[in-house]
Motif scaffolding. Structure first.
Motif, PDB file in Angstrom:
ATOM      1  N   LEU A 194       0.884  -1.166   0.050  1.00 40.68           N
ATOM      2  CA  LEU A 194       0.164   0.051  -0.190  1.00 40.68           C
ATOM      3  C   LEU A 194       0.847   1.384  -0.014  1.00 40.68           C
ATOM      4  O   LEU A 194       2.105   1.098   0.701  1.00 40.68           O
ATOM      5  N   ILE A 195       0.263   2.371  -0.660  1.00 46.00           N
ATOM      6  CA  ILE A 195       0.943   3.608  -0.583  1.00 46.00           C
ATOM      7  C   ILE A 195       0.050   4.652  -0.240  1.00 46.00           C
ATOM      8  O   ILE A 195      -0.965   4.533  -0.689  1.00 46.00           O
ATOM      9  N   THR A 196       0.578   5.706   0.769  1.00 43.64           N
ATOM     10  CA  THR A 196      -0.232   6.757   1.105  1.00 43.64           C
ATOM     11  C   THR A 196       0.813   8.009   0.760  1.00 43.64           C
ATOM     12  O   THR A 196       2.012   7.873   0.978  1.00 43.64           O
ATOM     13  N   TRP A 197       0.263   9.049   0.020  1.00 44.24           N
ATOM     14  CA  TRP A 197       0.879  10.013  -0.522  1.00 44.24           C
ATOM     15  C   TRP A 197       0.050  11.250  -0.385  1.00 44.24           C
ATOM     16  O   TRP A 197      -0.989  11.228  -1.203  1.00 44.24           O
ATOM     17  N   ASN A 198       0.589  12.277   0.196  1.00 46.21           N
ATOM     18  CA  ASN A 198      -0.023  13.600  -0.090  1.00 46.21           C
ATOM     19  C   ASN A 198       0.357  14.198  -1.061  1.00 46.21           C
ATOM     20  O   ASN A 198       1.667  14.684  -1.351  1.00 46.21           O
ATOM     21  N   VAL A 199      -0.497  14.409  -2.294  1.00 46.01           N
ATOM     22  CA  VAL A 199       0.291  15.015  -3.378  1.00 46.01           C
ATOM     23  C   VAL A 199       0.196  16.445  -3.713  1.00 46.01           C
ATOM     24  O   VAL A 199       0.845  16.941  -4.677  1.00 46.01           O
ATOM     25  N   ASN A 200      -0.643  17.032  -3.135  1.00 42.19           N
ATOM     26  CA  ASN A 200      -0.739  18.431  -2.866  1.00 42.19           C
ATOM     27  C   ASN A 200      -1.217  19.096  -4.232  1.00 42.19           C
ATOM     28  O   ASN A 200      -0.771  20.023  -4.788  1.00 42.19           O
ATOM     29  N   LEU A 242       7.274  16.884  -7.155  1.00 45.81           N
ATOM     30  CA  LEU A 242       6.119  16.398  -7.580  1.00 45.81           C
ATOM     31  C   LEU A 242       4.875  16.886  -6.274  1.00 45.81           C
ATOM     32  O   LEU A 242       3.820  16.998  -6.635  1.00 45.81           O
ATOM     33  N   SER A 243       5.493  16.953  -5.350  1.00 50.32           N
ATOM     34  CA  SER A 243       4.907  17.338  -4.026  1.00 50.32           C
ATOM     35  C   SER A 243       5.778  17.769  -2.995  1.00 50.32           C
ATOM     36  O   SER A 243       6.977  17.721  -3.029  1.00 50.32           O
ATOM     37  N   ASP A 244       5.331  18.502  -1.846  1.00 49.91           N
ATOM     38  CA  ASP A 244       6.036  18.676  -0.861  1.00 49.91           C
ATOM     39  C   ASP A 244       6.045  17.869   0.344  1.00 49.91           C
ATOM     40  O   ASP A 244       6.495  17.994   1.340  1.00 49.91           O
ATOM     41  N   HIS A 245       5.390  16.689  -0.101  1.00 58.17           N
ATOM     42  CA  HIS A 245       5.415  15.449   0.883  1.00 58.17           C
ATOM     43  C   HIS A 245       5.915  14.403  -0.030  1.00 58.17           C
ATOM     44  O   HIS A 245       5.961  14.395  -1.296  1.00 58.17           O
TER      45      HIS A 245
END
Length: 320
Positions: free
Chosen positions: A54-60, A284-287
């Motif tokens: 599984l992946i969790t990603w804040n993509v902003n 890509l994002s700041d996360h």
């Protein structure tokens, strides 16, 4: 690949003692290295056969992500579940081919205010049931997506920010209270005895920056009256002494704001939980994404039994 701060002689700890580190101390954004000419090529350790990734990603902002790089990343990672937070998308499913072709089942939560929040859970397997938003709270539609499989709940949540000078702390308190109550209901719905030790809840997101926010998360993980936490931050469990982060900015420094939380009863099934710094130089994002490899089965048991029988029939036919 992992970025870790170097320890100095002045803070060296006796190896025989449990390290005491202020994991929430502010980090400076200057510690994040940069590469003037990154190459969009990724190679990750494959998961073991018994595990689901599984992946969790804040993509902003999902539409601001470079789709070519995202495609290469997903090809290398090959997750079964992708949790996206802060998508800032208000038109249903994002029109990205690399997501359409990889994840047949997609559930996008849209915030009532266009361009804000947004949470999505994308899956290769069809869930038994889905829910967008916490029960009886329409305003949470862009912050909570829940998928129920036969043996596991998978939850993507984007917890409200407390805001500048904590001006939206009341909203965050309300969200934490509603989330805590609902998670307890899910725990009661699928007790460990009914699940053969498989996970009851997997979700991503951390607490925030202030002491009150961290205490709010602690209350969700470790309810009053319980001798042990009922939910556990997997990354911290597997990396008890490490100081790493998933977000960095010049204004707030670097923090570990994203992770996976799982039921304590299945914690031993977690094989790895890794922060993907490999994506930091692509802007890509700041996360950065966080991956979890855990030994749970998301496919239907009935389908798997049918598949096994079908394969057995084929083998018999081939050998006859």
């Amino acid at each position: 690949m992992s970025l870790k701060r170097k320890s100095t002689a002045s803070n060296a700890l006796d190896a025989s003692k449990k390290p005491k580190v202020d994991f929430f101390a502010r980090r400076t954004a200057s510690n994040v290295a940069s590469d003037s000419s990154p190459s969009a090529s990724f190679s990750f350790k494959p998961k073991v056969d018994a595990c689901t990734r599984l992946i969790t990603w804040n993509v902003n902002g999902i539409m601001s992500v470079n789709e070519k790089i995202l495609k290469k990343y997903l090809e290398a990672e090959d997750p079964t579940i992708l949790i996206l937070t802060e998508t800032k998308y208000s038109k249903g499913k994002a029109d990205l081919m690399c997501l359409k072709t990889r994840f047949k089942y997609q559930y996008w939560g849209v915030d009532l205010h266009p361009g804000h929040a947004g949470t999505a859970v994308l899956s290769k397997f069809k869930p038994l049931r889905t829910a967008i938003g916490l029960p009886e709270w329409e305003e949470s539609s862009g912050r909570y997506v829940e998928l129920e499989f036969e043996d596991v709940f998978v939850i993507g949540t984007y917890v409200p920010n407390s805001g500048e000078n904590f001006k939206t702390m009341d909203l965050k308190r309300k969200y934490n209270d509603a989330l805590r109550v609902h998670l307890r209901e899910l725990e009661a719905k699928k007790p460990p005895a009914d699940l053969d030790g498989t996970a009851r809840a997997l979700w991503g997101e951390m607490s925030g920056l202030s002491e009150e926010e961290r205490n709010g998360l602690a209350t969700i993980l470790h309810p009053e009256g319980s001798e042990e936490p009922v939910l556990v931050d997997v990354w911290r469990h597997l990396h008890p002494a490490d100081e790493e982060y998933t977000h960095s900015s010049t204004k707030y420094g670097s923090w570990r704001l994203d992770s996976f939380i799982v039921s304590r009863t299945v914690l031993e099934k977690a094989d790895s939980c890794v922060i993907r710094y490999e994506l930091k130089d692509f802007n890509l994002s700041d996360h950065w994404p966080v991956t979890l490899d855990i030994a749970v089965n998301l496919s239907s048991k009935g389908f798997m039994e049918w598949k096994a029988k079908f394969v057995a029939i084929l083998l018999r036919s081939w050998s006859s």
